[in-house]
Design an enzyme around this catalytic site. Structure first.
Site, PDB file in Angstrom:
ATOM      1  N   LYS A   1      -8.309  -4.606   6.115  1.00 38.13           N
ATOM      2  CA  LYS A   1      -7.217  -4.622   5.001  1.00 38.13           C
ATOM      3  C   LYS A   1      -7.845  -4.938   3.741  1.00 38.13           C
ATOM      4  CE  LYS A   1      -3.150  -5.592   6.309  1.00 38.13           C
ATOM      5  NZ  LYS A   1      -2.833  -4.735   5.319  1.00 38.13           N
TER       6      LYS A   1
ATOM      7  N   ALA B   1      -3.242  -0.287   6.913  1.00 43.13           N
ATOM      8  CA  ALA B   1      -4.719  -0.576   7.213  1.00 43.13           C
ATOM      9  C   ALA B   1      -5.487   0.413   6.360  1.00 43.13           C
ATOM     10  CB  ALA B   1      -4.796  -0.803   8.617  1.00 43.13           C
ATOM     11  N   ASP B   2      -6.822   0.011   6.211  1.00 39.73           N
ATOM     12  CA  ASP B   2      -7.895   0.868   5.690  1.00 39.73           C
ATOM     13  C   ASP B   2      -8.669   1.339   6.751  1.00 39.73           C
ATOM     14  OD1 ASP B   2      -7.199   0.340   2.710  1.00 39.73           O
ATOM     15  OD2 ASP B   2      -7.793  -1.702   3.537  1.00 39.73           O
TER      16      ASP B   2
ATOM     17  N   GLY C   1       0.983  -1.178  -0.072  1.00 43.33           N
ATOM     18  CA  GLY C   1       0.026  -0.151  -0.042  1.00 43.33           C
ATOM     19  C   GLY C   1       0.869   1.332   0.052  1.00 43.33           C
TER      20      GLY C   1
ATOM     21  N   GLY D   1      -7.698  -3.090   0.811  1.00 45.12           N
ATOM     22  CA  GLY D   1      -7.870  -1.700  -0.251  1.00 45.12           C
ATOM     23  C   GLY D   1      -6.974  -2.232  -1.235  1.00 45.12           C
TER      24      GLY D   1
ATOM     25  N   ASP E   1       2.889  -3.352   8.450  1.00 51.78           N
ATOM     26  CA  ASP E   1       1.649  -3.086   7.130  1.00 51.78           C
ATOM     27  C   ASP E   1       0.846  -1.906   7.512  1.00 51.78           C
ATOM     28  OD1 ASP E   1       0.489  -3.524   4.988  1.00 51.78           O
ATOM     29  OD2 ASP E   1      -0.403  -5.422   5.414  1.00 51.78           O
TER      30      ASP E   1
ATOM     31  N   GLU F   1      -0.905 -10.706   3.096  1.00 52.37           N
ATOM     32  CA  GLU F   1      -0.764  -9.964   4.134  1.00 52.37           C
ATOM     33  C   GLU F   1      -1.249 -10.889   5.410  1.00 52.37           C
ATOM     34  OE1 GLU F   1      -1.173  -5.617   2.152  1.00 52.37           O
ATOM     35  OE2 GLU F   1      -3.115  -6.524   3.112  1.00 52.37           O
TER      36      GLU F   1
HETATM   37  C1  5RP Z   1      -3.544  -3.641   0.888  1.00 52.97           C
HETATM   38  C2  5RP Z   1      -3.876  -3.184   2.218  1.00 52.97           C
HETATM   39  C3  5RP Z   1      -3.203  -1.870   2.757  1.00 52.97           C
HETATM   40  O1  5RP Z   1      -2.358  -1.655   3.770  1.00 52.97           O
HETATM   41  C4  5RP Z   1      -4.572  -0.929   2.930  1.00 52.97           C
HETATM   42  O2  5RP Z   1      -5.176  -0.918   1.738  1.00 52.97           O
HETATM   43  C5  5RP Z   1      -3.852   0.447   3.116  1.00 52.97           C
HETATM   44  O3  5RP Z   1      -3.283   1.280   2.071  1.00 52.97           O
HETATM   45  P1  5RP Z   1      -2.709   2.578   2.241  1.00 52.97           P
HETATM   46  O4  5RP Z   1      -1.648   2.456   3.034  1.00 52.97           O
HETATM   47  O5  5RP Z   1      -2.549   2.714   0.784  1.00 52.97           O
HETATM   48  O6  5RP Z   1      -3.866   3.646   2.660  1.00 52.97           O
HETATM   49  O7  5RP Z   1      -4.377  -3.700   3.137  1.00 52.97           O
HETATM   50  O8  5RP Z   1      -3.998  -4.776   0.651  1.00 52.97           O
END
Ligand code: 5RP
Length: 229
Positions: free
Chosen positions: A98, A87-88, A33, A100, A85, A107
């Site tokens: 998660k 998260a959304d 992400g 997005g 990592d 993950e």
């Molecule tokens: C990817 C994910 C990402 O961690 C999540 O979408 C957050 O992304 P970003 O840092 O671009 O906001 O789960 O599968």
């Protein structure tokens, strides 16, 4: 509501803060992400030479390699010390939505295989109850319609992520309006549907620490009872 410039700055700040959790002897799990991209760039610029990384997506692998970071297969890496990592969404118990970016399955595997899962977010990701963000679910293509019908029975509104194929060759259903008052129960129920690879609820294996960037700095959230949230 924060502006996209402020959000980008917060992503960079939290990515830099996460470097404190990295040591040169680590084989480090790395998520996917835009926040993780900031982390990979910060790691590359930091001069910290980790032993290797285990990557959660093709995109992350490319970015790690562009910084000269060696990528190792999880099967050859054993238990990882730290997984970093984004998260959304996250709640006060460090449970997450998660996926997005569509990398949820790899993950979740890496989160499960790691001693410490550090989630890096900007303040826009904090919620009282999970579920404003639709829950991504990776499904085997032939099971798509069947699973969508089951999700409707569970009260959700599934939507196929058009034109998207996961790194594992599967599809993503983004499910709106799921009742997530008990995210552990919902995660188990969704994962039990035949044809579901996994769902983007990270409630059974939640984050150990959430590092959240705000306008006034980066907060370390250990969960209810440990830190105010
Ligand atoms: C990817 C994910 C990402 O961690 C999540 O979408 C957050 O992304 P970003 O840092 O671009 O906001 O789960 O599968």
């Amino acid at each position: 509501m924060i502006s996209s410039d402020q959000q980008q700055l917060q992503k960079q700040r939290v990515a830099e803060a996460a470097l404190a959790w990295v040591s040169p002897d680590h084989v480090l799990g790395v998520g996917t992400g835009s926040t993780v991209n900031c982390f990979i760039d910060a790691l590359g610029a930091s001069g910290i030479r980790i032993e290797a990384a285990v990557s959660s997506s093709e995109a992350t692998t490319k970015r790690l390699q562009s910084h000269g970071i060696h990528v190792r297969e999880l099967n050859l890496a054993g238990t990882l010390d730290v997984y970093i990592d984004g998260a959304d969404e996250f709640d006060a118990y460090r449970r997450l939505i998660k996926g997005g970016g569509g990398a949820l399955t790899r993950e979740k595997i890496i989160a499960g295989a790691s001693r410490k899962f550090i989630c890096i977010v900007d303040e826009s990701k904090k919620v009282g109850v999970l579920g404003k963000f639709p829950v991504p679910i990776e499904v085997i293509p032939m099971a798509r319609s069947y699973i969508a019908r089951q999700l409707v029975v569970m009260g959700g509104q599934p939507e196929l992520r058009e034109g998207f194929i996961t790194d594992n060759g599967n599809l993503i259903l983004d499910v709106h309006n799921m009742d997530l008052v008990d995210p552990v129960a919902t995660e188990k129920k969704i994962n039990n549907l035949p044809g579901v690879v996994t769902c983007g609820l990270f409630a059974i294996r939640s984050a150990d620490i959430v590092l959240m960037a705000t306008a006034s700095g980066v907060q370390e959230i250990l969960g209810i009872g440990n830190q105010a949230i």
